[in-house]
Motif scaffolding. Sequence first.
Motif: not given
Length: 199
Positions: A46-58, A75-83
Amino acid sequence: MGKYFFSETEIKNSWDLVLTAFWQRYPNPFSSHVLTEDVLFRKVTSENLLVSRRLFTKTNRLPRWAERIFPGRRSVYIIEDSVVDLSNRSLTTMTWNVNHAKLMRVVERCVFTGEQDRPVWTHITRQAWISSGVFGLSRPIQEFGLARFRSNQLKAMKGMEHAISNLQKASSSCHGESAEKPKNVNPAAKNAQKPQQYI
């Protein structure tokens, strides 16, 4: 106590271009250790922010001395939260590994900010916290983790520059094609031109 990393750098590209490149930086020649990338969710608040969560395998290769204690390819699983905050021209990310956390936990926070006074520059602040819960080996593991993190960040910057370069080439190609089209509109006019003579 763990290890702490901090750096500041600038990219001579606009924040909008860097933001676009951020979402398109994989795959690239400098990220062979990144195996998969998946979007878990994405929404506009509602504040016009784009919120994402991605999962990476490295991949996460250990030093030779550690492979004797913890054998096998990891193999490592990485969570990335972004705003993404368009009004303030900022992108904030927080990443951390969800497995092998006792062996080594790496938490990273990055802020990409558009320069108000210099619109063609983007400022990047990067922080990382590295810790290990392996009794008797936490210190060398943390030292290794810090060295690996520094090396990976150099690759990450090269990967970002690669993505930016690809976007610029694509943009240039599109503009070039549109600029060439009027030349082929009237073939008769082309044939009517007097040919050049060379002596």
